[in-house]
Design a protein around this motif. Structure first.
Motif, PDB file in Angstrom:
ATOM      1  N   PHE A  25      14.431   5.966   9.240  1.00 23.52           N
ATOM      2  CA  PHE A  25      14.691   4.860   8.315  1.00 23.52           C
ATOM      3  C   PHE A  25      13.469   3.947   8.215  1.00 23.52           C
ATOM      4  CE2 PHE A  25      15.963   0.424   7.662  1.00 23.52           C
ATOM      5  CZ  PHE A  25      16.716   0.501   6.497  1.00 23.52           C
ATOM      6  N   TYR A  26      12.985   3.474   9.348  1.00 19.13           N
ATOM      7  CA  TYR A  26      11.874   2.517   9.325  1.00 19.13           C
ATOM      8  C   TYR A  26      10.547   3.153   8.908  1.00 19.13           C
ATOM      9  CZ  TYR A  26      14.540  -1.533  10.672  1.00 19.13           C
ATOM     10  OH  TYR A  26      15.423  -2.589  10.666  1.00 19.13           O
ATOM     11  N   LYS A  27      10.343   4.427   9.229  1.00 18.91           N
ATOM     12  CA  LYS A  27       9.129   5.100   8.739  1.00 18.91           C
ATOM     13  C   LYS A  27       9.091   5.064   7.219  1.00 18.91           C
ATOM     14  CE  LYS A  27       7.746   8.516  12.208  1.00 18.91           C
ATOM     15  NZ  LYS A  27       7.663   9.967  12.500  1.00 18.91           N
ATOM     16  N   ALA A  28      10.213   5.369   6.589  1.00 18.20           N
ATOM     17  CA  ALA A  28      10.275   5.398   5.128  1.00 18.20           C
ATOM     18  C   ALA A  28      10.201   4.002   4.520  1.00 18.20           C
ATOM     19  CB  ALA A  28      11.559   6.103   4.683  1.00 18.20           C
ATOM     20  N   VAL A  29      10.958   3.074   5.068  1.00 19.36           N
ATOM     21  CA  VAL A  29      11.053   1.739   4.473  1.00 19.36           C
ATOM     22  C   VAL A  29       9.781   0.919   4.690  1.00 19.36           C
ATOM     23  CG1 VAL A  29      12.329  -0.439   4.548  1.00 19.36           C
ATOM     24  CG2 VAL A  29      13.571   1.729   4.583  1.00 19.36           C
ATOM     25  N   LEU A  30       9.233   0.936   5.884  1.00 20.30           N
ATOM     26  CA  LEU A  30       8.063   0.099   6.154  1.00 20.30           C
ATOM     27  C   LEU A  30       6.791   0.614   5.495  1.00 20.30           C
ATOM     28  CD1 LEU A  30       8.692  -1.064   9.817  1.00 20.30           C
ATOM     29  CD2 LEU A  30       9.188  -2.230   7.660  1.00 20.30           C
ATOM     30  N   GLU A  31       6.794   1.888   5.132  1.00 18.23           N
ATOM     31  CA  GLU A  31       5.663   2.430   4.381  1.00 18.23           C
ATOM     32  C   GLU A  31       5.495   1.684   3.051  1.00 18.23           C
ATOM     33  OE1 GLU A  31       5.889   6.382   2.248  1.00 18.23           O
ATOM     34  OE2 GLU A  31       4.587   6.886   3.944  1.00 18.23           O
ATOM     35  N   THR A  32       6.594   1.178   2.486  1.00 22.19           N
ATOM     36  CA  THR A  32       6.542   0.483   1.198  1.00 22.19           C
ATOM     37  C   THR A  32       5.787  -0.840   1.271  1.00 22.19           C
ATOM     38  OG1 THR A  32       8.635  -0.711   1.440  1.00 22.19           O
ATOM     39  CG2 THR A  32       8.744   1.519   0.482  1.00 22.19           C
ATOM     40  N   VAL A  33       5.642  -1.403   2.469  1.00 24.66           N
ATOM     41  CA  VAL A  33       4.879  -2.650   2.629  1.00 24.66           C
ATOM     42  C   VAL A  33       3.567  -2.405   3.369  1.00 24.66           C
ATOM     43  CG1 VAL A  33       6.840  -4.229   2.409  1.00 24.66           C
ATOM     44  CG2 VAL A  33       6.249  -3.326   4.671  1.00 24.66           C
ATOM     45  N   GLY A  34       3.140  -1.152   3.412  1.00 29.09           N
ATOM     46  CA  GLY A  34       1.839  -0.826   3.981  1.00 29.09           C
ATOM     47  C   GLY A  34       1.793  -0.670   5.483  1.00 29.09           C
ATOM     48  N   ALA A  35       2.941  -0.620   6.133  1.00 30.68           N
ATOM     49  CA  ALA A  35       2.964  -0.440   7.586  1.00 30.68           C
ATOM     50  C   ALA A  35       2.943   1.046   7.916  1.00 30.68           C
ATOM     51  CB  ALA A  35       4.202  -1.094   8.190  1.00 30.68           C
ATOM     52  N   LYS A  36       2.400   1.349   9.074  1.00 33.53           N
ATOM     53  CA  LYS A  36       2.357   2.735   9.548  1.00 33.53           C
ATOM     54  C   LYS A  36       2.769   2.767  11.011  1.00 33.53           C
ATOM     55  CE  LYS A  36      -2.483   2.253  10.705  1.00 33.53           C
ATOM     56  NZ  LYS A  36      -3.837   2.470  10.287  1.00 33.53           N
ATOM     57  N   LYS A  94      13.868   1.783  -1.406  1.00 28.86           N
ATOM     58  CA  LYS A  94      13.757   2.764  -0.329  1.00 28.86           C
ATOM     59  C   LYS A  94      14.799   2.505   0.754  1.00 28.86           C
ATOM     60  CE  LYS A  94      11.073   5.635   0.115  1.00 28.86           C
ATOM     61  NZ  LYS A  94      11.028   7.082  -0.145  1.00 28.86           N
ATOM     62  N   ALA A  95      14.997   1.246   1.107  1.00 32.18           N
ATOM     63  CA  ALA A  95      15.983   0.916   2.141  1.00 32.18           C
ATOM     64  C   ALA A  95      17.383   1.353   1.717  1.00 32.18           C
ATOM     65  CB  ALA A  95      15.941  -0.580   2.454  1.00 32.18           C
ATOM     66  N   LEU A  96      17.747   1.088   0.465  1.00 36.61           N
ATOM     67  CA  LEU A  96      19.062   1.515  -0.015  1.00 36.61           C
ATOM     68  C   LEU A  96      19.179   3.037   0.009  1.00 36.61           C
ATOM     69  CD1 LEU A  96      19.694  -0.899  -3.014  1.00 36.61           C
ATOM     70  CD2 LEU A  96      20.757  -0.965  -0.739  1.00 36.61           C
ATOM     71  N   LYS A  97      18.132   3.724  -0.420  1.00 37.46           N
ATOM     72  CA  LYS A  97      18.135   5.187  -0.418  1.00 37.46           C
ATOM     73  C   LYS A  97      18.310   5.732   0.998  1.00 37.46           C
ATOM     74  CE  LYS A  97      15.359   9.161  -1.708  1.00 37.46           C
ATOM     75  NZ  LYS A  97      14.072   9.635  -2.207  1.00 37.46           N
ATOM     76  N   MET A  98      17.758   5.030   1.990  1.00 32.09           N
ATOM     77  CA  MET A  98      17.820   5.483   3.381  1.00 32.09           C
ATOM     78  C   MET A  98      19.090   5.031   4.094  1.00 32.09           C
ATOM     79  SD  MET A  98      15.132   7.333   3.764  1.00 32.09           S
ATOM     80  CE  MET A  98      15.196   7.585   5.539  1.00 32.09           C
ATOM     81  N   LEU A 121      18.513  -7.061   3.268  1.00 32.23           N
ATOM     82  CA  LEU A 121      19.361  -5.891   3.483  1.00 32.23           C
ATOM     83  C   LEU A 121      19.800  -5.863   4.939  1.00 32.23           C
ATOM     84  CD1 LEU A 121      16.489  -4.495   1.871  1.00 32.23           C
ATOM     85  CD2 LEU A 121      18.462  -3.189   1.170  1.00 32.23           C
ATOM     86  N   ARG A 122      20.752  -5.009   5.226  1.00 39.22           N
ATOM     87  CA  ARG A 122      21.158  -4.717   6.599  1.00 39.22           C
ATOM     88  C   ARG A 122      20.706  -3.290   6.900  1.00 39.22           C
ATOM     89  NH1 ARG A 122      23.190  -9.127   9.569  1.00 39.22           N
ATOM     90  NH2 ARG A 122      23.833 -10.621   7.975  1.00 39.22           N
ATOM     91  N   ASP A 123      19.995  -3.113   8.014  1.00 42.20           N
ATOM     92  CA  ASP A 123      19.547  -1.767   8.377  1.00 42.20           C
ATOM     93  C   ASP A 123      20.728  -0.938   8.871  1.00 42.20           C
ATOM     94  OD1 ASP A 123      19.992  -2.371  11.105  1.00 42.20           O
ATOM     95  OD2 ASP A 123      17.874  -2.299  11.637  1.00 42.20           O
ATOM     96  N   LEU A 124      20.451   0.231   9.391  1.00 39.18           N
ATOM     97  CA  LEU A 124      21.505   1.158   9.795  1.00 39.18           C
ATOM     98  C   LEU A 124      22.366   0.636  10.939  1.00 39.18           C
ATOM     99  CD1 LEU A 124      19.328   4.398   9.629  1.00 39.18           C
ATOM    100  CD2 LEU A 124      20.782   3.408   7.836  1.00 39.18           C
ATOM    101  N   GLU A 125      21.818  -0.290  11.733  1.00 41.31           N
ATOM    102  CA  GLU A 125      22.565  -0.878  12.857  1.00 41.31           C
ATOM    103  C   GLU A 125      23.237  -2.185  12.473  1.00 41.31           C
ATOM    104  OE1 GLU A 125      22.791   0.567  15.885  1.00 41.31           O
ATOM    105  OE2 GLU A 125      21.303   2.122  15.593  1.00 41.31           O
ATOM    106  N   GLY A 126      22.890  -2.716  11.286  1.00 33.57           N
ATOM    107  CA  GLY A 126      23.430  -4.001  10.853  1.00 33.57           C
ATOM    108  C   GLY A 126      22.458  -5.159  11.006  1.00 33.57           C
ATOM    109  N   ASN A 127      21.230  -4.888  11.466  1.00 33.31           N
ATOM    110  CA  ASN A 127      20.227  -5.943  11.571  1.00 33.31           C
ATOM    111  C   ASN A 127      19.788  -6.381  10.181  1.00 33.31           C
ATOM    112  OD1 ASN A 127      19.692  -5.948  14.536  1.00 33.31           O
ATOM    113  ND2 ASN A 127      19.182  -3.826  14.090  1.00 33.31           N
TER     114      ASN A 127
END
Length: 142
Positions: A25-36, A94-98, A121-127
């Motif tokens: 989830f975070y690999k896909a979502v954080l890529e959108t803001v330039g994080a690796k 991306k977050a919604l898709k994931m 948004l709320r991630d997969l754990e609710g954060n």
């Protein structure tokens, strides 16, 4: 030029009960803001963790060290800096898709300041996670 970093935080961590799913989830979502991915840690039976950032490990996703169930902090959220409104939208999409849950669609938030534009948004754990663009942040460009 000063030798002090322009930030006060070294990193933050969020716990997960399903590390492989949270990692993806975070690999896909954080890529959108330039994080690796900066680093990964896997100590069998102890902890699994992955750190994201641009140059150093700023945001960690990990199984709790105490081996207890990860929980969500009420009132806690993690905001990721976007450099455009389009980047906020990409984060949202991306977050919604994931599998994230919407908690505030992309748009201006004038109560946070005229230059503020973000989504929640709320991630997969609710954060609670956020992407935000601060239109006045162009002053930080080099």
């Amino acid at each position: 030029m000063t030798s002090e970093p322009p930030v006060i935080m070294a990193h933050v961590s969020v716990g997960t009960n399903d590390f492989p799913r949270a990692r993806d989830f975070y690999k896909a979502v954080l890529e959108t803001v330039g994080a690796k991915v900066i680093m990964e840690v896997d100590v069998p039976g102890e902890v699994s963790a992955i750190a994201f950032g641009k140059m150093f490990p700023e945001f960690w996703v990990q199984t709790p060290h105490d081996k207890q169930k990860a929980g969500v902090g009420n009132g806690t959220h993690f905001a990721f800096l976007a450099t455009s409104k389009e980047m906020v939208q990409a984060f949202w999409d991306k977050a919604l898709k994931m599998g994230a849950t919407p908690d505030g669609a992309p748009g201006p938030r004038p109560h946070y300041g005229e230059a503020y534009y973000g989504c929640f948004l709320r991630d997969l754990e609710g954060n609670k996670i956020e992407a935000m663009y601060w239109g006045a942040h162009d002053q930080f460009e080099t």
